[in-house]
Scaffold this active site. Structure first.
Site, PDB file in Angstrom:
ATOM      1  CG  HIS A 163       1.196  -0.076 -14.515  1.00  0.00           C
ATOM      2  ND1 HIS A 163       0.533  -1.184 -14.533  1.00  0.00           N
ATOM      3  CD2 HIS A 163       1.817   0.279 -13.470  1.00  0.00           C
ATOM      4  CE1 HIS A 163       0.523  -1.542 -13.360  1.00  0.00           C
ATOM      5  NE2 HIS A 163       1.662  -0.805 -12.617  1.00  0.00           N
TER       6      HIS A 163
ATOM      7  CE  LYS B 116       4.311  -9.070  -3.320  1.00  0.00           C
ATOM      8  NZ  LYS B 116       3.973  -7.486  -4.353  1.00  0.00           N
TER       9      LYS B 116
ATOM     10  NE  ARG C 111      -0.629   4.037  -6.825  1.00  0.00           N
ATOM     11  CZ  ARG C 111      -0.656   2.789  -6.586  1.00  0.00           C
ATOM     12  NH1 ARG C 111      -1.318   1.825  -7.046  1.00  0.00           N
ATOM     13  NH2 ARG C 111       0.233   2.238  -5.443  1.00  0.00           N
TER      14      ARG C 111
ATOM     15  CB  SER D   9      -1.540  -4.444 -10.804  1.00  0.00           C
ATOM     16  OG  SER D   9      -0.974  -3.936 -11.970  1.00  0.00           O
TER      17      SER D   9
END
Length: 169
Positions: free
Chosen positions: A27, A51, A100, A137
């Site tokens: 990040h 969440k 990614r 993460s």
């Protein structure tokens, strides 16, 4: 003189959105690169009521502010709702997203096209530094929870807080 001419040059603004639970070196790499391209980079910490994060939104904001303080042009805040509304409220014409892998591209392209269709906001895709191409993460939390060494994956000030938080769980 009054009007837009008196305000000086318009600042180039972009947003880097995410949950950042916690912020990783991946990040941070994307935010750092965006901060070199834009006058102001807004880091928008998403609030997702469904969440349960490891860190509260306020804790994430604090961590991000700490690790981006040296950049000098990063503003960190939370948001709830559509990212394009966040952009519209702050006159931000661009979203910066790190990619990614090809699997990221499919989803992110759909989001970029939707966001552009809704408000005209553009999305800039930045390829992730190969060192962080696998990093998320969720993966950091999982490895750290099992005692794995994640010191090379998160900023130094994040590591002790991550370790402490996981020890409490």
């Amino acid at each position: 003189m009054t009007g837009p001419e008196s305000e000086g040059p318009k600042l180039r603004r972009a947003v880097c959105p995410g949950s950042f639970d916690p912020i990783t070196n991946g990040h941070l790499d994307i935010i750092a690169r965006a901060s070199k391209l834009y006058d102001v980079v807004h880091v928008a910490v998403m609030i997702n009521q469904s969440k349960k994060g490891l860190f509260t939104v306020d804790e994430r904001i604090e961590l991000i502010r700490e690790v981006t303080a040296d950049f000098g042009n990063v503003e960190v805040e939370s948001f709830h709702g559509l990212l394009v509304d966040f952009c519209k409220q702050r006159d931000i014409p661009a979203i910066v997203k790190g990619l990614r892998a090809v699997s990221d591209f499919d989803y992110e392209l759909q989001m970029a096209q939707m966001n552009n269709g809704l408000t005209g906001v553009e999305t800039l895709f930045v390829p992730t530094n190969p060192t962080y191409s696998f990093l998320s993460s969720s993966l950091v939390k999982e490895v750290a929870a099992w005692g794995g060494d994640v010191s090379h994956l998160v900023p130094p000030t994040v590591l002790p807080r991550l370790t402490e938080r996981l020890a409490r769980k």
